[in-house]
Design a protein around this motif. Structure first.
Motif, short mmCIF file in Angstrom:
data_model
loop_
_atom_site.label_atom_id
_atom_site.label_comp_id
_atom_site.label_asym_id
_atom_site.label_seq_id
_atom_site.Cartn_x
_atom_site.Cartn_y
_atom_site.Cartn_z
N ASP A 25 -5.17 4.55 0.12
CA ASP A 25 -4.26 4.99 1.19
C ASP A 25 -2.81 5.00 0.71
O ASP A 25 -2.05 5.93 1.02
CB ASP A 25 -4.39 4.08 2.41
CG ASP A 25 -5.76 4.19 3.08
OD1 ASP A 25 -6.37 5.28 2.99
OD2 ASP A 25 -6.20 3.19 3.69
N ILE A 26 -2.43 3.97 -0.05
CA ILE A 26 -1.05 3.90 -0.55
C ILE A 26 -0.77 5.04 -1.52
O ILE A 26 0.25 5.73 -1.42
CB ILE A 26 -0.80 2.54 -1.24
CG1 ILE A 26 -0.84 1.40 -0.20
CG2 ILE A 26 0.57 2.54 -1.94
CD1 ILE A 26 -0.70 0.02 -0.81
N GLU B 284 0.01 8.42 -0.16
CA GLU B 284 1.37 8.64 0.34
C GLU B 284 2.27 9.25 -0.73
O GLU B 284 3.26 9.90 -0.42
CB GLU B 284 1.98 7.31 0.81
CG GLU B 284 1.34 6.71 2.04
CD GLU B 284 1.61 7.54 3.28
OE1 GLU B 284 2.79 7.93 3.50
OE2 GLU B 284 0.64 7.82 4.02
N ASP B 285 1.95 9.01 -1.98
CA ASP B 285 2.68 9.54 -3.13
C ASP B 285 4.18 9.24 -3.05
O ASP B 285 5.03 10.11 -3.24
CB ASP B 285 2.45 11.05 -3.27
CG ASP B 285 2.67 11.54 -4.70
OD1 ASP B 285 2.36 10.78 -5.63
OD2 ASP B 285 3.15 12.68 -4.87
N ALA B 286 4.50 7.99 -2.75
CA ALA B 286 5.89 7.55 -2.67
C ALA B 286 6.45 7.39 -4.08
O ALA B 286 6.10 6.44 -4.79
CB ALA B 286 6.00 6.24 -1.90
N CYS C 129 1.81 5.68 -7.11
CA CYS C 129 2.20 7.06 -6.78
C CYS C 129 1.46 7.98 -7.75
O CYS C 129 1.75 7.97 -8.95
CB CYS C 129 3.72 7.18 -6.94
SG CYS C 129 4.35 8.85 -7.06
N LEU D 102 5.62 -0.57 0.91
CA LEU D 102 4.26 -0.04 0.99
C LEU D 102 3.24 -1.16 1.18
O LEU D 102 2.34 -1.07 2.03
CB LEU D 102 3.92 0.75 -0.28
CG LEU D 102 4.66 2.08 -0.45
CD1 LEU D 102 4.47 2.60 -1.87
CD2 LEU D 102 4.16 3.11 0.55
#
Length: 221
Positions: free
Chosen positions: A54-55, A58-60, A66, A102
């Protein structure tokens, strides 16, 4: 990016998330059975993997969780290895701050609290790269593909791409656990040199991490 027809190096995509998670877990274990996120958060590895999916979705950008920050190597169509990289602070925030936000959002509060209880020990080994440095992190080649120089090729390609985009960057940082001499030797051959070692003197840290000492390495451009 690669002329060898058997080897393809490309930017990470959303479809690579399961493989990138495998890469993160293997890199964090550093040749041991201790997956730091699972031990620090006191969660089963499979639960951490599910939340990581899930993190990563997000592709932060600006930190290692990422997918688009990775370069992925494929040999004959099979995932072989990957390396993450970013320019520290380029996104407007420190990598540690982005990752902390995150983790706090996606992980259960009780487990985040478990991690916070260990903070004073983990801080003894923590290192913040300097702003505007090229950070290379979570580099790993799967065992069946070793001996082909893939990790070095991935790192060199990350450096080429990032410096072509940001020629003003003059420094690169990387960290490696002291129990991982193979990775240390690879980084040394690529021009990185040790600038500092950070050790936690309390042996309790070995319950959570594969080593009590982190080596900080630097390369100048």
């Amino acid at each position: 990016m690669e002329k060898n027809p058997d080897l393809v190096i490309r930017k990470g995509e959303k479809r690579d998330i399961p493989f990138i998670i495998d890469t993160i877990v293997a890199a964090e274990k550093s040749g041991t059975e201790k997956f730091s996120y699972a031990t620090i958060l006191e969660m089963p590895e499979m639960e951490v993997r599910k939340i990581f999916a899930d993190i990563l979705a997000e592709d932060a950008q600006g930190q290692e969780l990422c997918y688009s920050g990775y370069l992925v190597a494929e040999v004959n169509g099979k995932h072989a290895g990957s390396v993450a990289a970013w320019i520290e602070g380029e996104s407007g925030q420190r990598s540690t701050m982005i990752k902390a936000l995150l983790l706090n959002f996606f992980f259960p509060k009780r487990n985040v609290k478990k991690a916070e209880e260990k903070k004073k020990y983990l801080d003894a080994m923590h290192f913040d790269p300097e702003l505007n440095a090229l950070v290379i992190d979570i580099g790993f080649t799967f065992p069946q593909f070793r001996g082909q120089g893939l990790l070095a090729k991935l790192m060199n390609e990350q450096m080429r791409i990032q410096l072509e985009r940001r020629p003003d960057v003059k420094t690169s940082h990387i960290h490696v656990m002291k129990n991982n001499p193979i990775a240390f030797n690879i980084y040394s051959k690529l021009g990185y040199y040790t600038i500092r070692e950070k050790k936690c003197d309390d042996p309790i840290v070995l319950e959570w991490l594969p080593s009590d000492t982190q080596i900080i390495m630097e390369k100048k451009f």
